[in-house]
Design a protein around this motif. Structure first.
Motif, PDB file in Angstrom:
ATOM      1  N   MET A   1       0.846  -1.198   0.000  1.00 46.94           N
ATOM      2  CA  MET A   1       0.000   0.000   0.000  1.00 46.94           C
ATOM      3  C   MET A   1       0.882   1.250   0.000  1.00 46.94           C
ATOM      4  N   ASP A   2       0.787   2.048  -1.069  1.00 44.11           N
ATOM      5  CA  ASP A   2       1.657   3.217  -1.185  1.00 44.11           C
ATOM      6  C   ASP A   2       0.987   4.516  -0.752  1.00 44.11           C
ATOM      7  N   ARG A  46      -4.304   9.755  -3.932  1.00 48.75           N
ATOM      8  CA  ARG A  46      -3.147   9.730  -4.837  1.00 48.75           C
ATOM      9  C   ARG A  46      -2.900  11.132  -5.403  1.00 48.75           C
ATOM     10  N   SER A  51       0.894  11.263  -0.045  1.00 50.30           N
ATOM     11  CA  SER A  51       0.812  10.118  -0.953  1.00 50.30           C
ATOM     12  C   SER A  51       1.551  10.415  -2.253  1.00 50.30           C
ATOM     13  N   ASP A  63      -8.499   2.731  -5.443  1.00 51.29           N
ATOM     14  CA  ASP A  63      -7.596   2.993  -4.321  1.00 51.29           C
ATOM     15  C   ASP A  63      -8.294   2.761  -2.977  1.00 51.29           C
ATOM     16  N   ARG A  65     -10.737   0.649  -2.405  1.00 50.12           N
ATOM     17  CA  ARG A  65     -10.847  -0.810  -2.260  1.00 50.12           C
ATOM     18  C   ARG A  65      -9.507  -1.419  -1.854  1.00 50.12           C
ATOM     19  N   THR A  66      -8.432  -0.964  -2.481  1.00 51.71           N
ATOM     20  CA  THR A  66      -7.095  -1.476  -2.163  1.00 51.71           C
ATOM     21  C   THR A  66      -6.716  -1.167  -0.722  1.00 51.71           C
ATOM     22  N   LEU A  67      -7.020   0.050  -0.264  1.00 45.11           N
ATOM     23  CA  LEU A  67      -6.724   0.432   1.113  1.00 45.11           C
ATOM     24  C   LEU A  67      -7.493  -0.446   2.095  1.00 45.11           C
ATOM     25  N   ASP A  69      -8.688  -3.428   1.574  1.00 49.19           N
ATOM     26  CA  ASP A  69      -8.136  -4.787   1.505  1.00 49.19           C
ATOM     27  C   ASP A  69      -6.840  -4.874   2.320  1.00 49.19           C
ATOM     28  N   TYR A  70      -5.990  -3.875   2.185  1.00 48.52           N
ATOM     29  CA  TYR A  70      -4.715  -3.863   2.896  1.00 48.52           C
ATOM     30  C   TYR A  70      -4.934  -3.865   4.406  1.00 48.52           C
ATOM     31  N   LEU A  71      -5.949  -3.123   4.858  1.00 51.02           N
ATOM     32  CA  LEU A  71      -6.243  -3.033   6.278  1.00 51.02           C
ATOM     33  C   LEU A  71      -7.178  -4.147   6.753  1.00 51.02           C
ATOM     34  N   GLU A  72      -7.525  -5.040   5.818  1.00 53.53           N
ATOM     35  CA  GLU A  72      -8.404  -6.185   6.103  1.00 53.53           C
ATOM     36  C   GLU A  72      -9.751  -5.737   6.663  1.00 53.53           C
TER      37      GLU A  72
END
Length: 250
Positions: A1-2, A46, A51, A63, A65-67, A69-72
């Protein structure tokens, strides 16, 4: 996660999506209040704040959704302001199972036909590049800021906008935003999560027209703040806190 993010508090997760022209500092006053009861995730989109800049295009919805997912986070309450509300709306339409409740603060709307005056305002700012002082002067010449400029939060507003304009100058020349299709404006009747919509009565006419589009949403509650412009998270954080917590506890 960037993407840069900060997490405060514990409990049900709440994801905060800031507006264009700002960064996660937009939530300076609201996030600490919400974190008394919830796990609050505030991140820089972004190209904003801390960021990284986008590479050719940015998919802000993906982004989010990705965040998550990264944080579960299987599900969260999503709160978005202005363009952050646009992102939140598209995310809720495309991933309704990830949204427990949706809170929109003076949102923009994908597919909405903005006025010529609104478009000219943004063109003038772009044409002033790379003179950041001139870009800032033109950007601030808007009813968007009429209330916040009479508040103690004027300096923070200017700091965020200046930083954002400087970041924009570093974006790729062919930068574009990628949005889900069809546009959200054509799908508002499909918006499933229980939704709270908050807007200031002194906001831009275009944003008031956007609010009227959301009347199509089946399960939505509207709140208008008489003494507010577009920058409610800065000027009305306590009011927002009370309205949001009441809405989430139902």
């Amino acid at each position: 996660m960037d993407l840069y993010f900060e997490i405060t508090g514990n409990g049900h997760p709440v994801v905060l999506i800031h507006s264009g022209g700002a960064d996660s500092r937009l939530w300076t006053f609201l996030a600490p209040l919400l974190s008394k009861h919830y796990k609050v995730i505030a991140f820089d989109g972004r190209g904003a704040g801390k960021s990284p800049s986008p590479l050719k295009h940015a998919n802000y919805v993906e982004d989010v959704r990705t965040l998550m997912d990264y944080l579960e986070l299987k599900q969260a309450t999503i709160i978005g302001h202005s363009m952050g509300g646009q992102i939140a709306t598209d995310f809720a339409l495309n991933s309704p199972e990830r949204v427990s409740k949706l809170i929109l603060i003076a949102p923009a709307l994908t597919g909405f036909p903005y006025s010529k005056e609104f478009e000219q305002y943004h063109i003038k700012i772009s044409e002033a590049a790379p003179n950041i002082d001139k870009m800032l002067e033109l950007a601030l010449d808007s009813p968007t800021y009429q209330v916040v400029f009479e508040s103690p939060h004027k300096d923070l507003t200017v700091q965020m906008l200046r930083h954002h304009l400087g970041r924009m100058l570093m974006w790729p020349a062919d930068f574009c935003m990628k949005w889900p299709q069809p546009p959200a404006m054509e799908r508002l009747e499909e918006l499933n999560p229980e939704t709270l919509f908050i807007i200031g009565q002194k906001d831009l006419a275009d944003n008031i027209r956007v609010a009227n589009c959301f009347r199509k949403v089946p399960n939505i509650r509207f709140i208008e703040k008489e003494d507010a412009d577009h920058m409610l998270p800065l000027t009305h954080s306590e009011d927002l806190y009370q309205e949001i917590t009441a809405f989430m506890e139902v």
